[in-house]
Motif scaffolding. Sequence first.
Motif, PDB file in Angstrom:
ATOM      1  N   TYR A  99     -10.715   7.435  -1.408  1.00 14.49           N
ATOM      2  CA  TYR A  99     -10.461   6.879  -0.083  1.00 14.49           C
ATOM      3  C   TYR A  99     -10.900   7.850   1.002  1.00 14.49           C
ATOM      4  CZ  TYR A  99      -6.107   9.011  -1.806  1.00 14.49           C
ATOM      5  OH  TYR A  99      -5.199   9.821  -2.409  1.00 14.49           O
ATOM      6  N   ASN A 143      -0.409   4.471  -0.391  1.00 14.96           N
ATOM      7  CA  ASN A 143      -1.213   5.667  -0.150  1.00 14.96           C
ATOM      8  C   ASN A 143      -0.393   6.662   0.664  1.00 14.96           C
ATOM      9  OD1 ASN A 143      -3.124   7.255   1.769  1.00 14.96           O
ATOM     10  ND2 ASN A 143      -4.501   6.529   0.165  1.00 14.96           N
ATOM     11  N   ASN A 172       0.859  -1.185   0.000  1.00 12.38           N
ATOM     12  CA  ASN A 172       0.000   0.000   0.000  1.00 12.38           C
ATOM     13  C   ASN A 172       0.897   1.236   0.000  1.00 12.38           C
ATOM     14  OD1 ASN A 172      -1.720   2.231   0.814  1.00 12.38           O
ATOM     15  ND2 ASN A 172      -3.207   0.735   1.521  1.00 12.38           N
ATOM     16  N   GLU A 197      -5.909  -1.065  -2.943  1.00 13.62           N
ATOM     17  CA  GLU A 197      -5.794   0.199  -3.673  1.00 13.62           C
ATOM     18  C   GLU A 197      -4.635   0.204  -4.663  1.00 13.62           C
ATOM     19  OE1 GLU A 197      -4.732   4.883  -2.777  1.00 13.62           O
ATOM     20  OE2 GLU A 197      -5.397   3.627  -1.109  1.00 13.62           O
TER      21      GLU A 197
END
Length: 384
Positions: free
Chosen positions: A380, A52, A50, A366
Amino acid sequence: MFDNTKLAMFRGQETPFYYYNLELLNNTLDAAKKAADKRNFHIHYALKANFNDRILSVIQSKGFGADCVSGNEVQKSIDVGFSADQITFAGVGKSDKEIKTALKHHIFAFNVESIQELEVINELAALEGVKANVSLRINPNVDAHTHHYITTGLDENKFGVPNSELEKAAAVISACANINLIGLHFHVGSQITDMNVFKSLCVKVNEWKNWFEERGTYIKVINVGGGLGVDYQNPDENPIPDFEAYFEVFDKFLERNAQQEVHFELGRALVAQCGSLVSRVLYTKSGAKKNFLILDAGMTELMRPALYQAYHKIERVGADLKDELLNYEVVGPICESSDSFGKEVELPISKRGDLVVIRTAGAYGEVMASRYNLREEIRYVFST
């Protein structure tokens, strides 16, 4: 469990979106760090799970290193504040451009996966006038007993230098003036819940570390990768993996002296449970053999079920225990028959507009989203 509190929070949001629980993320990171620090172990977070920005910011703030598998991941790590001397760069197919990016930042180490890669890194480092630290990734031929797409430590896998080429690899390393062997790297697979697999890995690591040291090569860093699994079936009962049991295996069975460092590359175990995919029911449809629940999220938002036949717990948000249950095949809108999140999923009888949550999606969710069918970019939402 996603109760009426979450229903109120999600109701006004455009779906689908990823929901991240930052409190759970912080608690998970703290548990991992506490268990690692007491044994003087080093953790590099695997960005492929991830990347993000906000998730990375929280992880970086805890003092973790970064484990990267592309030049862009290396650059991203630098951009969000990870220290270059805590960044590792793995992968069987590093391009010249990616290697140059890592060399420019003077990262902690390249995890090298072939003899030819050793030679290429040496050549590029010479052109840059630097010396590159490398850890040699050895394929230990340990069966992780997981899905064959996420097993990486067998002779049949593309990863790492096979045992049969170690003599040649050692000779090439000795001949290369612009690389510095600092360690050995191992990784046997992902979503491993049987601690005996890691015990078997320790036995192999001890053998190869001794092999090098018997030939006069001191190994400073022992990088045993990651692979610790999470509980997809019971995310509420087991939201945080048992890091104590995991690290204790290596503390007990890995042979090393006080000067040698032990490094880990954890991804899924740190972020999987903090993320969920929230979707809305578009349609319900009853066929001759099954009932379909058609969501506005599909394999473009969460690829794992289609790619690995992976299980994710599916819930209707705000469901009442008294609600009548029905078995559904939960599918998405994508024009592929593989666009299914689960078959024979028992859920409260649902209707158009109901919110559905797919749990344990914080890792490989994601990051694997795509624009196939010209889908919109995934959104998100965070809670603290």
